[in-house]
Design an enzyme around this catalytic site. Sequence first.
Site, PDB file in Angstrom:
ATOM      1  CE1 TYR A 362      43.045  48.219  39.750  1.00  0.00           C
ATOM      2  CE2 TYR A 362      45.030  49.367  40.424  1.00  0.00           C
ATOM      3  CZ  TYR A 362      43.673  49.183  40.505  1.00  0.00           C
ATOM      4  OH  TYR A 362      42.949  49.961  41.349  1.00  0.00           O
ATOM      5  CD  GLU A 363      43.974  42.970  42.136  1.00  0.00           C
ATOM      6  OE1 GLU A 363      43.285  41.945  42.263  1.00  0.00           O
ATOM      7  OE2 GLU A 363      44.212  43.764  43.075  1.00  0.00           O
ATOM      8  N   GLY A 364      45.080  41.845  36.125  1.00  0.00           N
ATOM      9  CA  GLY A 364      44.722  41.155  34.892  1.00  0.00           C
ATOM     10  C   GLY A 364      43.910  42.072  34.015  1.00  0.00           C
TER      11      GLY A 364
END
Length: 380
Positions: A362-364
């Site tokens: 997550y968050e890239g």
Amino acid sequence: MDFTLSEEHKMIQKTARDFAEAELRHDAIERDEKAIFPEKAVTQLGEMGFLGMITPEKYGGAGFDMLSYVLALEEIARVDAATCVIMSVTNSLCQCVITTWGNEEQKQKYLVPLARGEKLGAYALSEPQSGSDASNMRAFAEKKGDHYILNGTKNWVTNGKSADTYVVFALTEKGVGHKGVSAFIVERDFDGFTTGKKEDKLGIRSSDTCELIFDDCKIPAENLLWEEGRGFKIAMGTLDGGRIGIAAQALGIGQAALDKSLKYSKEREQFNRPISDFQAIQFKLAEMATELDAARLLTCRAARMKDRGEPVTKEAAMAKYYAGDTAMRAANEAVQIHGGYGYITEYEVERLMRDAKITQIYEGTNEIQRVVIARQLLRE
Ligand code: CAA
């Protein structure tokens, strides 16, 4: 770069550590197993000022620097990574958007209660068909008089079920790519907004993740952040800070893996001696400790640079991917060192392994972090 901790930093670190040991440790296994949201702990974190750690005091926050925030997140994640992400999303994704791009009215109305911990925040960017390719979204907000009418679906939203205030990204113009993306503040009670099913996850199970459904959802025009078409810049700029928070979460998970491995390898005897006597185990411990230190330095550097107001796109991506990959390796080795005991819930290292995985996603994803780093390098 000087990473010496001030007395205040040490105090924040200790406060977070004591809180995690006293309030999160005892039921972390049960909350993980049953996917129970840590309601009481989240309320307590709000009362301690930890849900508005980096929001300015002027808006009800604690006004701490980014390094303090990183230290606190690591300590929380060392005991419970799920509670850590609840804290990081409301702080560094939701509140940072409003602090940086909200107008005074939006700050008074939404930021103050979030920073005081009276409300919880979420951030909705991804959609079923757009994850890494974040601007390829379909949610569309059409302006009608003094409102926008939003239709679409967002998914993988941390705090999706529990939040009160959501930063939601949607197109206000089609066919112009990222230049058509706008950002809005959405309240959970707005007409036409419902949450979908809570996802049943591999790890961070006691944080809730769900889909958001907007069916002719009516958003007052004054809830637009900055200007129409600026949403993608807001999304990306915010993730630069958010990724430092995820790096800190990964550090906590990795450190827990090392702590547990050190303890177990000194206690566990095979062939008439502790397994820590064997070089095969020693090498694992040495690599875990070294990689964690390197990840911590990258994370502290990114935090320090952010505190000085410097651009951190590359440094945050470096910290996030290296810390995430380190946490995953450390958790994997911790399970291996614990052998059969590592594979059962009681020893908690299998939970670390499940929790570590999300820090690479997550968050890239960590592949996207490498893309971000390479693009910056080639531009420099
Ligand atoms: N800060 C400010 N602006 C930025 C920026 C940054 N860090 N990065 C890019 N931009 C701007 C660019 O300058 C460009 O603007 P101009 O055209 O005006 O110059 C614009 O954004 C588009 O940039 P790119 O062409 O680089 O965009 P792209 O489409 O190629 O995508 C990407 C780049 C890095 C792949 C990006 O899409 C990305 O980061 N993807 C991953 C998405 C992500 O992290 N999702 C996580 C969701 S949140 C989450 O996980 C939820 C949770 O609850 C925990």
